[in-house]
Design a protein around this motif. Structure first.
Motif, PDB file in Angstrom:
ATOM      1  N   GLN A 174       0.825  -1.211   0.000  1.00 39.88           N
ATOM      2  CA  GLN A 174       0.000   0.000   0.000  1.00 39.88           C
ATOM      3  C   GLN A 174       0.855   1.256   0.000  1.00 39.88           C
ATOM      4  O   GLN A 174       0.513   2.259  -0.648  1.00 39.88           O
ATOM      5  CB  GLN A 174      -0.916  -0.001   1.231  1.00 39.88           C
ATOM      6  N   ASN A 175       1.952   1.232   0.722  1.00 43.17           N
ATOM      7  CA  ASN A 175       2.760   2.436   0.916  1.00 43.17           C
ATOM      8  C   ASN A 175       3.989   2.517   0.009  1.00 43.17           C
ATOM      9  O   ASN A 175       4.477   3.625  -0.260  1.00 43.17           O
ATOM     10  CB  ASN A 175       3.210   2.525   2.382  1.00 43.17           C
ATOM     11  N   PHE A 176       4.472   1.376  -0.465  1.00 39.55           N
ATOM     12  CA  PHE A 176       5.690   1.375  -1.281  1.00 39.55           C
ATOM     13  C   PHE A 176       5.510   0.462  -2.492  1.00 39.55           C
ATOM     14  O   PHE A 176       6.117  -0.614  -2.572  1.00 39.55           O
ATOM     15  CB  PHE A 176       6.895   0.928  -0.429  1.00 39.55           C
ATOM     16  N   PRO A 177       4.678   0.878  -3.428  1.00 38.18           N
ATOM     17  CA  PRO A 177       4.365   0.017  -4.584  1.00 38.18           C
ATOM     18  C   PRO A 177       5.580  -0.276  -5.464  1.00 38.18           C
ATOM     19  O   PRO A 177       5.576  -1.269  -6.197  1.00 38.18           O
ATOM     20  CB  PRO A 177       3.306   0.832  -5.341  1.00 38.18           C
ATOM     21  N   ARG A 178       6.606   0.565  -5.408  1.00 43.51           N
ATOM     22  CA  ARG A 178       7.797   0.337  -6.239  1.00 43.51           C
ATOM     23  C   ARG A 178       8.745  -0.696  -5.636  1.00 43.51           C
ATOM     24  O   ARG A 178       9.688  -1.144  -6.279  1.00 43.51           O
ATOM     25  CB  ARG A 178       8.559   1.652  -6.448  1.00 43.51           C
ATOM     26  N   LEU A 179       8.512  -1.052  -4.390  1.00 41.96           N
ATOM     27  CA  LEU A 179       9.384  -1.999  -3.703  1.00 41.96           C
ATOM     28  C   LEU A 179       9.128  -3.419  -4.226  1.00 41.96           C
ATOM     29  O   LEU A 179       8.000  -3.896  -4.244  1.00 41.96           O
ATOM     30  CB  LEU A 179       9.118  -1.929  -2.197  1.00 41.96           C
ATOM     31  N   LYS A 180      10.177  -4.090  -4.645  1.00 44.38           N
ATOM     32  CA  LYS A 180      10.047  -5.453  -5.135  1.00 44.38           C
ATOM     33  C   LYS A 180       9.701  -6.386  -3.980  1.00 44.38           C
ATOM     34  O   LYS A 180      10.056  -6.134  -2.820  1.00 44.38           O
ATOM     35  CB  LYS A 180      11.345  -5.900  -5.809  1.00 44.38           C
ATOM     36  N   THR A 181       9.038  -7.466  -4.278  1.00 42.07           N
ATOM     37  CA  THR A 181       8.508  -8.367  -3.249  1.00 42.07           C
ATOM     38  C   THR A 181       9.579  -8.830  -2.272  1.00 42.07           C
ATOM     39  O   THR A 181       9.376  -8.816  -1.058  1.00 42.07           O
ATOM     40  CB  THR A 181       7.837  -9.582  -3.897  1.00 42.07           C
ATOM     41  N   ASN A 182      10.715  -9.236  -2.761  1.00 39.08           N
ATOM     42  CA  ASN A 182      11.764  -9.785  -1.889  1.00 39.08           C
ATOM     43  C   ASN A 182      12.884  -8.792  -1.587  1.00 39.08           C
ATOM     44  O   ASN A 182      13.901  -9.164  -0.998  1.00 39.08           O
ATOM     45  CB  ASN A 182      12.351 -11.046  -2.522  1.00 39.08           C
ATOM     46  N   GLN A 183      12.718  -7.543  -1.985  1.00 40.26           N
ATOM     47  CA  GLN A 183      13.761  -6.548  -1.756  1.00 40.26           C
ATOM     48  C   GLN A 183      13.715  -6.042  -0.320  1.00 40.26           C
ATOM     49  O   GLN A 183      12.651  -5.775   0.236  1.00 40.26           O
ATOM     50  CB  GLN A 183      13.606  -5.371  -2.720  1.00 40.26           C
ATOM     51  N   LYS A 184      14.874  -5.922   0.299  1.00 39.90           N
ATOM     52  CA  LYS A 184      14.962  -5.402   1.660  1.00 39.90           C
ATOM     53  C   LYS A 184      14.723  -3.891   1.652  1.00 39.90           C
ATOM     54  O   LYS A 184      15.198  -3.176   0.767  1.00 39.90           O
ATOM     55  CB  LYS A 184      16.336  -5.685   2.263  1.00 39.90           C
ATOM     56  N   LEU A 185      13.988  -3.423   2.654  1.00 40.07           N
ATOM     57  CA  LEU A 185      13.735  -1.990   2.826  1.00 40.07           C
ATOM     58  C   LEU A 185      14.492  -1.512   4.058  1.00 40.07           C
ATOM     59  O   LEU A 185      14.250  -1.987   5.169  1.00 40.07           O
ATOM     60  CB  LEU A 185      12.231  -1.733   2.998  1.00 40.07           C
ATOM     61  N   VAL A 186      15.406  -0.581   3.847  1.00 44.60           N
ATOM     62  CA  VAL A 186      16.220  -0.036   4.938  1.00 44.60           C
ATOM     63  C   VAL A 186      15.973   1.463   5.056  1.00 44.60           C
ATOM     64  O   VAL A 186      16.023   2.190   4.050  1.00 44.60           O
ATOM     65  CB  VAL A 186      17.724  -0.311   4.704  1.00 44.60           C
ATOM     66  N   VAL A 187      15.716   1.918   6.258  1.00 49.36           N
ATOM     67  CA  VAL A 187      15.456   3.327   6.533  1.00 49.36           C
ATOM     68  C   VAL A 187      16.594   3.887   7.370  1.00 49.36           C
ATOM     69  O   VAL A 187      17.017   3.269   8.358  1.00 49.36           O
ATOM     70  CB  VAL A 187      14.128   3.504   7.296  1.00 49.36           C
ATOM     71  N   PHE A 188      17.098   5.060   6.981  1.00 53.83           N
ATOM     72  CA  PHE A 188      18.048   5.786   7.825  1.00 53.83           C
ATOM     73  C   PHE A 188      17.342   7.019   8.367  1.00 53.83           C
ATOM     74  O   PHE A 188      16.822   7.843   7.599  1.00 53.83           O
ATOM     75  CB  PHE A 188      19.306   6.205   7.058  1.00 53.83           C
ATOM     76  N   ALA A 189      17.316   7.165   9.696  1.00 56.17           N
ATOM     77  CA  ALA A 189      16.646   8.286  10.355  1.00 56.17           C
ATOM     78  C   ALA A 189      17.665   9.343  10.754  1.00 56.17           C
ATOM     79  O   ALA A 189      18.576   9.067  11.541  1.00 56.17           O
ATOM     80  CB  ALA A 189      15.898   7.791  11.592  1.00 56.17           C
ATOM     81  N   THR A 190      17.533  10.539  10.208  1.00 58.02           N
ATOM     82  CA  THR A 190      18.459  11.609  10.553  1.00 58.02           C
ATOM     83  C   THR A 190      18.113  12.198  11.923  1.00 58.02           C
ATOM     84  O   THR A 190      17.037  11.959  12.469  1.00 58.02           O
ATOM     85  CB  THR A 190      18.443  12.727   9.498  1.00 58.02           C
ATOM     86  N   GLU A 191      19.035  12.994  12.447  1.00 59.68           N
ATOM     87  CA  GLU A 191      18.836  13.552  13.787  1.00 59.68           C
ATOM     88  C   GLU A 191      19.250  15.019  13.840  1.00 59.68           C
ATOM     89  O   GLU A 191      19.873  15.470  14.796  1.00 59.68           O
ATOM     90  CB  GLU A 191      19.627  12.731  14.809  1.00 59.68           C
ATOM     91  N   GLY A 192      18.904  15.740  12.793  1.00 60.67           N
ATOM     92  CA  GLY A 192      19.269  17.143  12.737  1.00 60.67           C
ATOM     93  C   GLY A 192      20.566  17.339  11.985  1.00 60.67           C
ATOM     94  O   GLY A 192      21.628  16.857  12.395  1.00 60.67           O
ATOM     95  N   SER A 193      20.484  18.000  10.846  1.00 60.84           N
ATOM     96  CA  SER A 193      21.668  18.238  10.019  1.00 60.84           C
ATOM     97  C   SER A 193      22.612  19.221  10.693  1.00 60.84           C
ATOM     98  O   SER A 193      22.290  19.833  11.726  1.00 60.84           O
ATOM     99  CB  SER A 193      21.236  18.804   8.663  1.00 60.84           C
ATOM    100  N   ALA A 194      23.789  19.411  10.083  1.00 62.82           N
ATOM    101  CA  ALA A 194      24.751  20.381  10.607  1.00 62.82           C
ATOM    102  C   ALA A 194      24.137  21.775  10.648  1.00 62.82           C
ATOM    103  O   ALA A 194      24.420  22.567  11.554  1.00 62.82           O
ATOM    104  CB  ALA A 194      26.015  20.370   9.745  1.00 62.82           C
ATOM    105  N   ARG A 195      23.274  22.077   9.687  1.00 63.80           N
ATOM    106  CA  ARG A 195      22.603  23.384   9.680  1.00 63.80           C
ATOM    107  C   ARG A 195      21.706  23.561  10.897  1.00 63.80           C
ATOM    108  O   ARG A 195      21.642  24.636  11.494  1.00 63.80           O
ATOM    109  CB  ARG A 195      21.766  23.514   8.402  1.00 63.80           C
ATOM    110  N   VAL A 196      21.020  22.483  11.291  1.00 63.62           N
ATOM    111  CA  VAL A 196      20.097  22.535  12.427  1.00 63.62           C
ATOM    112  C   VAL A 196      20.857  22.560  13.743  1.00 63.62           C
ATOM    113  O   VAL A 196      20.583  23.372  14.634  1.00 63.62           O
ATOM    114  CB  VAL A 196      19.131  21.336  12.386  1.00 63.62           C
ATOM    115  N   VAL A 197      21.831  21.678  13.877  1.00 63.56           N
ATOM    116  CA  VAL A 197      22.563  21.538  15.139  1.00 63.56           C
ATOM    117  C   VAL A 197      23.519  22.695  15.372  1.00 63.56           C
ATOM    118  O   VAL A 197      23.802  23.082  16.504  1.00 63.56           O
ATOM    119  CB  VAL A 197      23.304  20.192  15.168  1.00 63.56           C
TER     120      VAL A 197
END
Length: 369
Positions: A174-197
């Protein structure tokens, strides 16, 4: 009005989001005032709130005449939350500060004062014993600190039960129709860029160097992650989840490494759909772990692991060196993950908070809570 609730940062907004309705069910009137990033979070979660009036803290309290003030914290030294605590003290209104995370407790109530407790409220609600001890070390008496857990943790776990009824595959499609059935989904969560920090890491402070440009804490960790993840075959589907204060342009040099950027939508379907969520000490790591998604915290300095409770709970792996990053990324993308939550995570945290507020409204003695 019995209770005023104030939130400015995203973490505080998630903490108090369900509180007004829970109070209403007990016959307690309240108003939720929000500003800054908190407004976006509450809007996304469809929580009714009132934008903070353009007025002084004293006038706000005069307008609503609460018996109890509940305020989240922010690292903004000029936060209205601090001024509300100060005004409540002057008006003999009971004040409570709610703490959503373990990092930088010495700045939560400092503002522009000389000490860490310049704007300390009457009571502090903390998520766990570690945070309680941190405030005790600053000089807060035991009777003023209450371990209540974290209402947002319970909210996320309820979401997990809903998602499990639908199934991960359905939510992914429903949310990631381009994702292949057996492809791994990896998310990297940022924590404030150098501009923010607005600060650059010193090379001799970090065990990680990134690509040697030392642009910021998040960037250093992101670069170490990319060095390893781009060598893994078959290639995972990569999504960069931006911190609320980040801009897409902060990470334009990394855009080609990712299949998509994510920011404005609620993160929970993404976190649940992922095969792995990687980051530093962001709340997104905790949320992903509560959704039973494997998580990895990459930390440039020893000691930062104390900022992320899921490391102590055994739900999140942590890495401090390029070698550990490679080992753990490989392990987490091919191995199993803990499926049992530790007993340390309290249930019914929201009920606990409401019970305490009821006691305060009855002007019970501090020892009673």
């Amino acid at each position: 009005m019995n209770v005023i609730i104030f939130a400015e940062d995203a973490g505080a907004a998630n903490y108090v989001a369900e509180l007004p309705e829970a109070l209403r069910q007990r016959g307690i009137s309240s108003i939720l005032l929000a500003t800054g990033l908190a407004k976006n979070i509450l809007y996304q979660r469809k929580v009714t709130f009132t934008p903070t009036p353009s007025s002084t803290a004293s006038n706000i309290l005069t307008t609503y005449s609460p018996q109890v003030l509940i305020t989240g914290t922010a690292f903004n030294p000029d936060s209205l939350g601090l001024l509300l605590i100060e005004a409540a003290r002057e008006k003999s209104i009971i004040s409570v500060g709610v703490i959503d995370a373990a990092m930088k407790v010495n700045l939560r109530f400092k503002g522009r004062g000389r000490t860490a407790l310049t704007y300390a409220p009457d009571y502090i609600f903390v998520p766990d014993l570690t945070v309680k001890k941190s405030f005790q070390s600053l000089g807060i008496k035991n009777s003023r600190i209450k371990i209540v857990g974290h209402p947002h943790y319970n909210y996320v776990r309820k979401l997990r039960l809903q998602y499990e009824q639908k199934g991960k595959l359905t939510i992914r499609q429903q949310n990631f129709p381009r994702l292949k059935t057996n492809q791994k989904l990896v998310v990297f969560a940022t924590e404030g860029s150098a501009r923010v920090v607005k600060s650059k890491p010193s090379p001799n402070q970090y065990s990680l160097l990134g690509w040697n440009n030392h642009s910021g804490r998040t960037e250093v960790v992101l670069e170490e992650f990319l060095t390893v993840i781009t060598s893994i075959k078959p290639r995972p589907y990569l999504i960069l989840r931006l911190h609320p204060q980040d801009k897409h342009s902060d990470y334009k040099k990394y855009r080609s490494y990712f299949d998509a950027f994510s920011q404005n939508e609620l993160p929970f379907p993404l976190l649940y759909s992922a095969d792995l969520v990687v980051g530093l000490t962001s709340m997104l790591i905790t949320e992903a772990a509560l959704l039973r998604t494997p998580t990895l915290s990459i930390l440039p300095r020893k000691g930062e692991d104390a900022w992320l409770p899921t490391i102590a709970w055994g739900l999140t792996e942590s890495a401090y060196s390029p070698r550990q990053i490679r080992q753990l990324l490989t392990k987490l993308l091919t191995g199993s993950h803990p499926s049992i939550f530790p007993k340390i995570i309290p249930n019914n945290c929201l009920t606990t908070v409401v019970n305490l507020i009821e006691l305060l409204l009855r002007h019970e003695k501090p020892q009673a809570i």
